[in-house]
Design an enzyme around this catalytic site. Structure first.
Site, short mmCIF file in Angstrom:
data_model
loop_
_atom_site.label_atom_id
_atom_site.label_comp_id
_atom_site.label_asym_id
_atom_site.label_seq_id
_atom_site.Cartn_x
_atom_site.Cartn_y
_atom_site.Cartn_z
N HIS A 136 28.48 6.62 -10.06
CA HIS A 136 28.68 7.87 -9.32
C HIS A 136 28.41 9.03 -10.28
CE1 HIS A 136 31.40 5.52 -6.39
NE2 HIS A 136 30.22 5.73 -5.83
N GLU B 241 31.00 11.40 -12.22
CA GLU B 241 32.08 10.79 -13.00
C GLU B 241 31.65 10.66 -14.47
OE1 GLU B 241 33.35 8.43 -8.90
OE2 GLU B 241 32.92 7.25 -10.69
N ARG C 90 27.42 13.10 -6.18
CA ARG C 90 27.98 11.73 -6.31
C ARG C 90 26.92 10.64 -6.12
NH1 ARG C 90 32.69 8.52 -4.67
NH2 ARG C 90 32.03 6.82 -3.34
N HIS D 147 34.41 3.84 -13.58
CA HIS D 147 34.41 5.01 -12.69
C HIS D 147 35.44 6.00 -13.23
CE1 HIS D 147 32.53 2.98 -8.98
NE2 HIS D 147 32.64 2.00 -9.85
N GLU E 45 39.10 2.87 -13.21
CA GLU E 45 39.07 4.27 -12.83
C GLU E 45 39.70 5.01 -14.01
OE1 GLU E 45 37.89 5.85 -10.31
OE2 GLU E 45 37.49 4.31 -8.79
#
Lengths: 94, 308
Positions: free
Chosen positions: B67, B70, B125, B195, B269
């Site tokens: 993405h 990020e 994104r 991510h 994440e």
């Protein structure tokens, strides 16, 4: 194409208390240009979730009124996104 | 954005390409660069192979930057390669890992989107492919994998941020990665995708509430991995399956890799939990990468010890 700027755009964090509030945010997503940061997509919004989304300057007022009217718990994580975009580069070139 | 590559800063694509060349030139015995394909806008997709030549050894595949916005994710992949090459022969664990495993590192998966996030829209994104019958650009590459790809109707609109694309693996980027992983399936024992943000360590499934057969093993690894991570700066991560920890998602790389037969697949994440969100200041890159290294090294050690 001139690069996008995010002057006075805000990022809201809303702690949803119930299904009704979840539906309010989903409805706002249908009529406003909200950029969801968490979850990735408004379809994933459920009760008792914390939702982060970016709002343009022109829509901030109406969004904030909607949240206030429905007595929703929210905070503004980022008050001026453009400032944060510029501030992220806070390490000097070697 | 003038200047040269720095592990403590965000680097644009141009600098990252130059960095890959520098790493190969500086460590020819340990680093090789493989072009696994190209993007919709014909940018190269590079995987760095870290480790000795022997193809048959166990391997870990790591990807960053699926993405575009990020940014701390590609920063971690660069940091990992830096640490691996710098501490081999000095750090006992890294030396043992690299003596017995290979790492395939894809520093930026969504190159076109990453470039766009630098040059045109920091909040971008998706990738940059054009969609038939729509003015909206881009596919969410993490909904484009053939893992229950069309099970959620809300990924079917090209104008939405989680648009899954016209077909599974429709995107050149996705196909390049899946082809590479399929062709190295015998050796790849772990798939890890990075991510941001939220501080979570996730494992399958996203597309179903069904538990994977080895979910206890995955949960144990994730638990210990988050504990290892927090030893550095006490950063708190939560862990669990995608579906139970965040929300149901279809077409994700994690689920696809697991269903392909890679029994240990994880998604990080990375920092933070929302104060900065995608705009984590550069001053926090180093600590984010250092703590994440502890979790990744734990996972690699565990696999070395527990898989045939």
């Amino acid at each position: 194409i001139t690069p996008a700027r995010f002057d006075r755009e805000k990022v809201f964090r809303v702690k949803l208390q119930d299904e009704k509030q979840a539906n309010i945010i989903k409805d706002l997503a249908k009529t406003n240009e909200l950029d969801f940061w968490y979850p990735d997509d408004p379809h994933h919004i459920t009760a008792n979730m914390t939702v982060d989304f970016r709002v343009s300057e022109k829509e901030t007022q109406s969004i904030q009124s909607a949240l206030d009217q429905n007595e929703m718990h929210y905070e503004i994580l980022i008050h001026d996104l453009q400032e944060e975009v510029e501030k992220q580069f806070d390490v000097k070139e070697d | 954005v003038p200047g040269r590559h720095s592990y403590r800063k965000y680097n644009n694509w141009e600098r990252i390409v130059a960095w890959t060349e520098k790493m190969v030139n500086k460590h020819p015995e340990m680093v090789s660069r493989i072009q696994i394909g190209s993007t919709v806008e014909d940018n190269p997709l590079y995987v760095l192979k870290i480790g000795k030549e022997n193809e048959r050894r166990k391997a870990i595949f790591m990807d960053c930057g699926i993405h575009a916005r990020e940014w701390v994710s590609p920063a971690f992949c660069q940091w990992f390669v830096y640490q691996a090459t710098k501490t081999y022969g000095r750090n006992k664990i890294m030396t043992k890992l690299l003596d017995r495993m290979n790492f395939y590192v894809l520093p930026v998966f969504n190159v076109d989107g990453y470039i766009w996030s630098w040059t045109q829209n920091r909040m971008w994104r998706k990738n940059r492919s054009k969609n038939r019958n729509s003015n909206c650009i881009g596919t969410d590459l993490n909904r484009n994998f053939n893992a229950s790809w069309d099970s959620f109707p809300d990924t079917n609109n090209p104008c939405w941020e989680t648009y899954r694309g016209p077909a599974p693996e429709s995107e050149k980027e996705t196909k390049a990665v899946t082809d590479f992983i399929r062709s190295h399936l015998k050796s790849i024992k772990v798939y890890i995708t990075f991510h941001s943000y939220s501080q979570m360590l996730l494992f399958p499934y996203g597309y179903t509430s069904k538990l994977p057969p080895n979910h206890e093993d995955l949960a144990k690894m994730a638990k210990i991995g988050t504990e290892a991570l927090s030893t550095r700066y006490e950063t708190r991560y939560i862990y669990g399956s995608i579906q139970s920890t965040i929300y149901p998602t279809s077409g994700s790389s994690l689920d696809w890799a697991y269903d392909l037969g890679i029994e240990h697949t994880f998604a990080f994440e990375l920092r933070d939990k929302g104060k900065f969100g995608f705009l984590l200041p550069e001053s926090r890159i180093k600590s984010t990468c250092k703590e994440t290294m502890l979790a990744v090294k734990f996972i690699a050690k565990y696999i070395l010890r527990h898989t045939s």
